[in-house]
Design a protein around this motif. Structure first.
Motif, PDB file in Angstrom:
ATOM      1  N   GLY A 145       3.791  -7.321  72.607  1.00 44.63           N
ATOM      2  CA  GLY A 145       3.758  -8.630  72.400  1.00 44.63           C
ATOM      3  C   GLY A 145       2.470  -9.272  71.592  1.00 44.63           C
ATOM      4  O   GLY A 145       1.798  -8.543  71.032  1.00 44.63           O
ATOM      5  N   ASP A 146       2.165 -10.415  71.995  1.00 40.81           N
ATOM      6  CA  ASP A 146       1.246 -10.981  71.387  1.00 40.81           C
ATOM      7  C   ASP A 146      -0.187 -10.620  72.034  1.00 40.81           C
ATOM      8  O   ASP A 146      -1.370 -10.741  71.466  1.00 40.81           O
ATOM      9  CB  ASP A 146       1.225 -12.559  71.666  1.00 40.81           C
ATOM     10  N   ALA A 147      -0.157  -9.902  73.380  1.00 43.78           N
ATOM     11  CA  ALA A 147      -1.361  -9.373  74.049  1.00 43.78           C
ATOM     12  C   ALA A 147      -1.915  -8.132  73.207  1.00 43.78           C
ATOM     13  O   ALA A 147      -3.051  -8.107  73.268  1.00 43.78           O
ATOM     14  CB  ALA A 147      -0.910  -9.210  75.392  1.00 43.78           C
ATOM     15  N   GLY A 148      -1.040  -7.280  72.642  1.00 41.86           N
ATOM     16  CA  GLY A 148      -1.825  -6.344  71.718  1.00 41.86           C
ATOM     17  C   GLY A 148      -2.021  -5.152  72.744  1.00 41.86           C
ATOM     18  O   GLY A 148      -1.735  -5.210  73.699  1.00 41.86           O
ATOM     19  N   ILE A 149      -2.672  -4.280  71.972  1.00 41.49           N
ATOM     20  CA  ILE A 149      -2.800  -2.968  72.704  1.00 41.49           C
ATOM     21  C   ILE A 149      -4.398  -2.752  72.644  1.00 41.49           C
ATOM     22  O   ILE A 149      -5.334  -3.221  71.863  1.00 41.49           O
ATOM     23  CB  ILE A 149      -2.162  -1.739  71.941  1.00 41.49           C
ATOM     24  N   VAL A 150      -4.917  -1.739  73.738  1.00 42.88           N
ATOM     25  CA  VAL A 150      -6.110  -1.222  73.526  1.00 42.88           C
ATOM     26  C   VAL A 150      -6.243   0.327  73.567  1.00 42.88           C
ATOM     27  O   VAL A 150      -5.326   0.778  74.122  1.00 42.88           O
ATOM     28  CB  VAL A 150      -6.681  -1.348  75.098  1.00 42.88           C
ATOM     29  N   LEU A 160      -6.259   2.257  65.479  1.00 41.63           N
ATOM     30  CA  LEU A 160      -7.554   1.133  65.159  1.00 41.63           C
ATOM     31  C   LEU A 160      -7.139   0.485  64.130  1.00 41.63           C
ATOM     32  O   LEU A 160      -7.385  -0.725  63.994  1.00 41.63           O
ATOM     33  CB  LEU A 160      -8.579   1.932  65.070  1.00 41.63           C
ATOM     34  N   GLY A 161      -6.257   1.025  63.213  1.00 40.68           N
ATOM     35  CA  GLY A 161      -5.774  -0.059  61.926  1.00 40.68           C
ATOM     36  C   GLY A 161      -4.484  -0.682  62.052  1.00 40.68           C
ATOM     37  O   GLY A 161      -3.931  -1.381  61.411  1.00 40.68           O
ATOM     38  N   HIS A 162      -4.117  -0.691  63.438  1.00 44.73           N
ATOM     39  CA  HIS A 162      -2.695  -1.359  63.476  1.00 44.73           C
ATOM     40  C   HIS A 162      -3.148  -2.738  63.864  1.00 44.73           C
ATOM     41  O   HIS A 162      -3.948  -3.214  64.510  1.00 44.73           O
ATOM     42  CB  HIS A 162      -2.165  -0.656  64.644  1.00 44.73           C
ATOM     43  N   PRO A 163      -2.250  -3.688  63.354  1.00 46.79           N
ATOM     44  CA  PRO A 163      -2.736  -5.117  63.350  1.00 46.79           C
ATOM     45  C   PRO A 163      -2.597  -5.561  64.923  1.00 46.79           C
ATOM     46  O   PRO A 163      -3.140  -6.685  65.426  1.00 46.79           O
ATOM     47  CB  PRO A 163      -1.503  -6.102  62.706  1.00 46.79           C
ATOM     48  N   LYS A 164      -2.128  -4.716  65.795  1.00 50.06           N
ATOM     49  CA  LYS A 164      -1.708  -5.185  67.266  1.00 50.06           C
ATOM     50  C   LYS A 164      -2.995  -4.754  68.164  1.00 50.06           C
ATOM     51  O   LYS A 164      -3.104  -5.031  69.493  1.00 50.06           O
ATOM     52  CB  LYS A 164      -0.349  -4.886  68.072  1.00 50.06           C
ATOM     53  N   THR A 165      -4.029  -3.934  67.558  1.00 52.68           N
ATOM     54  CA  THR A 165      -5.065  -3.416  68.426  1.00 52.68           C
ATOM     55  C   THR A 165      -6.097  -4.355  68.384  1.00 52.68           C
ATOM     56  O   THR A 165      -6.668  -4.958  67.753  1.00 52.68           O
ATOM     57  CB  THR A 165      -5.523  -2.243  67.363  1.00 52.68           C
ATOM     58  N   ARG A 166      -6.430  -4.550  69.861  1.00 52.60           N
ATOM     59  CA  ARG A 166      -7.420  -5.620  70.313  1.00 52.60           C
ATOM     60  C   ARG A 166      -8.940  -5.197  70.571  1.00 52.60           C
ATOM     61  O   ARG A 166      -9.793  -5.752  70.580  1.00 52.60           O
ATOM     62  CB  ARG A 166      -6.879  -6.649  71.405  1.00 52.60           C
ATOM     63  N   ALA A 167      -8.900  -4.050  71.074  1.00 54.22           N
ATOM     64  CA  ALA A 167     -10.174  -3.424  71.685  1.00 54.22           C
ATOM     65  C   ALA A 167     -10.046  -1.764  71.646  1.00 54.22           C
ATOM     66  O   ALA A 167      -9.056  -1.388  71.484  1.00 54.22           O
ATOM     67  CB  ALA A 167     -10.449  -3.951  72.926  1.00 54.22           C
ATOM     68  N   PHE A 168     -11.218  -1.126  71.401  1.00 53.01           N
ATOM     69  CA  PHE A 168     -11.426   0.231  71.485  1.00 53.01           C
ATOM     70  C   PHE A 168     -12.459   0.736  72.441  1.00 53.01           C
ATOM     71  O   PHE A 168     -13.478   0.272  72.604  1.00 53.01           O
ATOM     72  CB  PHE A 168     -11.826   0.760  70.051  1.00 53.01           C
ATOM     73  N   ILE A 169     -11.891   1.440  73.398  1.00 49.60           N
ATOM     74  CA  ILE A 169     -12.655   2.112  74.515  1.00 49.60           C
ATOM     75  C   ILE A 169     -12.898   3.487  74.113  1.00 49.60           C
ATOM     76  O   ILE A 169     -12.219   4.333  73.952  1.00 49.60           O
ATOM     77  CB  ILE A 169     -11.909   1.968  75.965  1.00 49.60           C
ATOM     78  N   MET A 217     -15.531  -3.140  70.549  1.00 53.07           N
ATOM     79  CA  MET A 217     -15.735  -1.896  71.394  1.00 53.07           C
ATOM     80  C   MET A 217     -15.938  -2.177  72.724  1.00 53.07           C
ATOM     81  O   MET A 217     -16.903  -3.002  72.984  1.00 53.07           O
ATOM     82  CB  MET A 217     -16.461  -0.907  70.570  1.00 53.07           C
ATOM     83  N   VAL A 218     -15.511  -1.099  73.789  1.00 57.07           N
ATOM     84  CA  VAL A 218     -16.273  -1.141  74.979  1.00 57.07           C
ATOM     85  C   VAL A 218     -16.614   0.389  75.108  1.00 57.07           C
ATOM     86  O   VAL A 218     -15.920   1.182  74.854  1.00 57.07           O
ATOM     87  CB  VAL A 218     -15.088  -1.056  76.062  1.00 57.07           C
ATOM     88  N   GLY A 219     -17.793   0.566  75.209  1.00 48.71           N
ATOM     89  CA  GLY A 219     -18.504   2.028  75.178  1.00 48.71           C
ATOM     90  C   GLY A 219     -18.596   2.516  76.541  1.00 48.71           C
ATOM     91  O   GLY A 219     -19.287   2.013  77.350  1.00 48.71           O
TER      92      GLY A 219
END
Length: 523
Positions: free
Chosen positions: A292-297, A355-364, A382-384
């Motif tokens: 949904g609107d929350a997106g993905i990590v 990472l290129g998907h419009p629903k992606t919100r963050a990358f760990i 990013m979260v490293g």
């Protein structure tokens, strides 16, 4: 635009390119360059050892593999990586600086031992060298981290193009490529410093350069010089041979790195592997859309770390279960007991496409250069969770530029990871900063991949690029720093001062002598 014209017109008569073996993310990074070169009509031959963790000759490929034998097993190589990972992830935090350096030197000696064993399979094999000489190659493309390509290119009499992220304390770049790195504002690679340093940081940076130069001269260059001298049959400096490379393609750019001086034959092509996202597999796309609107990590710790301790796995899973986003986690370990319904575990994920998907919100991320550049390309904060090698350094760059939050793996609690994820998603400055870095990445006359291909073809067209090589290579260390000139000027100044003193003394004596004579006559 002349470069673009050259890219469009020169591939009519394709070149013959030899590629030095490499491993891990280095191999992943160079493959798009090879594919592009093949698309432009060039023949590509890749040297590959019979023992390799990532170079799989059984995979369908458009380039030709040239295998060579090595005298060790896959188990030996896996043990080296496991030892490095264990040291970096679990031992280093418990050690003093001295203990870390001693342990690091032991690891470096082991790595160098196997590096030279790899070289034996090429340079000491008459069959392999005969094949390479008969190949009539136009250029050799290599990552200098894997020693020996420079000596091979010299023996074959062909130009050499290097592709390098960096070496410890910029040792290769400073001493071999002669790339300037003033310690006052260029932080040493792996020092965990930025370009904005106070006095104590500049002091540490200076010492870090000096100490690592001493260690590398003792461990790396001493043995490399001995090996190169044996192959050449005369005293040979491995660093001087490395310095004869025609072009250095530096796999970084000013979106990622701090500004620094560079030379005509050093070109910065960071992110050359980045590309637009492709559609996801159907089941994965369905899970992503369910967010949904929350997106993905998106969460991955890279290709080398297959799993972590059960305790850490549960801490991470518990944190992920408490965020509103859906999570796609690349993980090969045991399924954590605290895994939430919002998290799916995969043995492999299409990282760039996610990472290129419009629903992606963050990358760990673990902080590998390739993953960071894909996040910059697609504007994902990013979260490293850095663990070893260049990863802590990379994440410090991103944190300094305001595009990431760093979490320490060993001391991390559930709340720490949850708070870091929420911060990069909900605090708009992180998104704004990564958008700015992405804009810098994309705002170039040509893409970094096209730039890399241009310089490889440029080297082939011109039979090398020696005209771009600075005269600094021919100077001694004291000539480079103009110490002989300063010594001469100092000597001149001292001589003038001495003459001035002598002249004054002479005049004083003559003047006093006349007064004395006049006084005596008067008496």
């Amino acid at each position: 635009y002349q470069r673009l014209a050259c890219l469009q017109t020169w591939s009519a008569n394709g070149g013959n390119i030899l590629v030095w073996y490499t491993e891990g993310s280095h191999w992943i990074n160079i493959k798009p360059v090879l594919e592009t070169l093949i698309n432009r009509g060039h023949q590509v031959t890749v040297l590959v050892p019979t023992v390799s963790m990532f170079m799989n000759t059984s995979e369908p490929s458009r380039f030709h593999y040239e295998p060579f034998n090595v005298s060790f097993s896959m188990e030996d190589i896996e043990l080296i990586y496991e030892d490095l990972l264990h040291f970096s992830m679990y031992e280093m935090d418990q050690m003093s600086y001295l203990q870390i350096y001693i342990r690091f030197m032991d690891l470096m000696k082991t790595d160098l031992y196997y590096t030279l064993k790899y070289l034996d399979g090429v340079l000491k094999s008459e069959t392999m060298m005969k094949k390479l000489k008969q190949g009539n190659y136009d250029v050799l493309l290599a990552d200098p981290i894997y020693l020996g390509s420079d000596l091979t290119a010299e023996i074959l009499g062909i130009p050499l193009v290097f592709t390098l992220r960096f070496f410890l304390a910029h040792n290769f770049e400073r001493h071999c490529a002669q790339l300037p790195a003033p310690p006052s504002f260029v932080p040493a690679a792996m020092s965990k410093l930025t370009d904005k340093m106070n006095f104590s940081e500049r002091l540490w940076n200076f010492l870090f350069y000096a100490l690592n130069d001493i260690v590398l001269n003792h461990i790396l260059w001493k043995e490399a010089d001995k090996y190169y001298s044996e192959i050449k049959g005369k005293p040979t400096s491995a660093c001087e041979v490395m310095g004869r490379a025609d072009i250095w393609l530096m796999r970084t750019y000013w979106d990622f790195d701090f500004p620094r001086p560079f030379l005509p034959n050093s070109q910065f092509v960071g992110g050359l592997h980045c590309r637009p996202a492709k559609p996801l597999p159907e089941d994965m796309e369905e899970f992503v859309q369910s967010s949904g609107d929350a997106g993905i990590v998106v969460f991955t710790l890279g290709s080398l770390v297959k799993n972590i301790t059960t305790e850490k796995g549960n801490i991470i899973a518990s944190a992920l279960a408490q965020i509103p986003q859906k999570v796609l986690w690349r993980y090969a370990g045991e399924k954590p007991d605290t895994l939430g319904a919002n998290t799916r575990i995969y043995k492999w994920i299409p990282q760039n496409d996610l990472l290129g998907h419009p629903k992606t919100r963050a990358f760990i991320t673990h902080g590998g250069t390739n993953g960071i550049y894909e996040a910059i390309y697609h504007s994902v904060p990013m979260v490293g969770i850095p663990m070893f090698g260049d990863q802590p350094e990379n994440m410090i760059h991103m944190e300094t530029k305001g595009a990431a939050v760093i979490v320490d793996l060993n001391s991390m609690k559930t709340e720490d990871l949850k708070d870091a994820i929420n911060a990069v998603i909900n605090e708009k400055t992180y998104k704004e900063n990564i958008l700015r870095l992405s804009s810098i990445y994309h705002d170039r006359p040509m893409s970094p991949l096209d730039e890399a291909v241009f310089w490889i073809e440029f080297t082939m067209r011109n039979k090398g690029a020696k005209h771009l090589r600075v005269q600094a290579h021919e100077l001694t260390w004291y000539q480079y720093h103009s110490l002989d000139v300063l010594a001469f000027l100092l000597a001149v100044v001292l001589l003038l001062i001495l003459l001035f003193i002598k002249t004054c003394s002479f005049c004083f004596q003559r003047c006093c002598g006349r007064k004395e004579k006049t006084k005596r006559k008067a008496e």
